[in-house]
Design an enzyme around this catalytic site. Sequence first.
Site, mmCIF file in Angstrom:
data_model
loop_
_atom_site.group_PDB
_atom_site.id
_atom_site.type_symbol
_atom_site.label_atom_id
_atom_site.label_comp_id
_atom_site.label_asym_id
_atom_site.label_seq_id
_atom_site.Cartn_x
_atom_site.Cartn_y
_atom_site.Cartn_z
ATOM 1 C CD GLU A 1 -2.712 -1.377 -0.002
ATOM 2 O OE1 GLU A 1 -3.033 -0.357 -0.659
ATOM 3 O OE2 GLU A 1 -3.029 -2.535 -0.342
ATOM 4 C CG ASP B 1 2.362 -7.391 -6.444
ATOM 5 O OD1 ASP B 1 1.793 -7.001 -5.406
ATOM 6 O OD2 ASP B 1 1.821 -8.152 -7.276
#
Length: 290
Positions: free
Chosen positions: A110, A178
């Site tokens: 995040e 990612d």
Amino acid sequence: MALNTLPDIGGNAFSTLTPEKEKQIGDVLIRQTRARLPMVYDPLLDEYLNALGNRLVARSNDVKFPFKFYWVNNQEINAFASLGGNIVSHTGTLAVSESESEFASVIAHEVAHVTQRHIARFVEAQNQRSPLTIASLLGSIILATINPEAGMAAMAASQGAAQQSAINFTRSNEQEADRIGMTILAEAGFDPNAVPIFFSRLSQQSRFVNQQLAFLQTHPLSQARVSDTRLRAQQFPQRFVPDSQDFTLTKSRILARYHYSTKDALIIFERMLTEPGGNTRVNHFRTYAN
């Protein structure tokens, strides 16, 4: 979600949506989030989450504003980033994390969404549209991270083509988050292998439930994505990272106060005390915290 209190972001999105204005909009959105969701106001939990989060932020590039981390009292596995450095985690995300590195991997992901300004970049891609449409899309994207079904409904209720591009754009950013999130995780001293481990467990779990996990609705997870994170993790040196005491005690507090009912928690934690090797400080704390 009412957006009439958002600062005017003008017509040319990226040039107008400066980090300062992004922070302003983010502050409005997090206030709306706090009004809509069952936020957790627990100084001990807040201290842990913000310490962990800022440890990750300190290893991140392109940090343009201070970060703030929040808890939502929800047993579903989910976390989401808003504009302006605001990140929210469900208590259920930590409750199911089997290691501190697993939980940190979610927060690092995040953080990467924020540092890469994914929502701001979407606004730039839509800079030919009116400010009203842009504001509507911002609200829909944020609402989708909080409540996927409601967010997608909000998108469908607006102009169809723009909303579909918003869905596709947010999904396309997952791979970038990612990659950058794993680098942040490793630089902060956590185990990058926690990413594919956590993803694999969620993927397996989703096969045995009727409804898709909330985390998987906002973070679409394919087998290819799991494989990609596994291969990427192999590029980092292998390391054993023990859980900190703060993580163990924070997880105990969440399990005792927010995950189990009082009756179930007492039964579970008292049974743990009687098991071989179970007479530990953590299990005593769990029973006390309940």
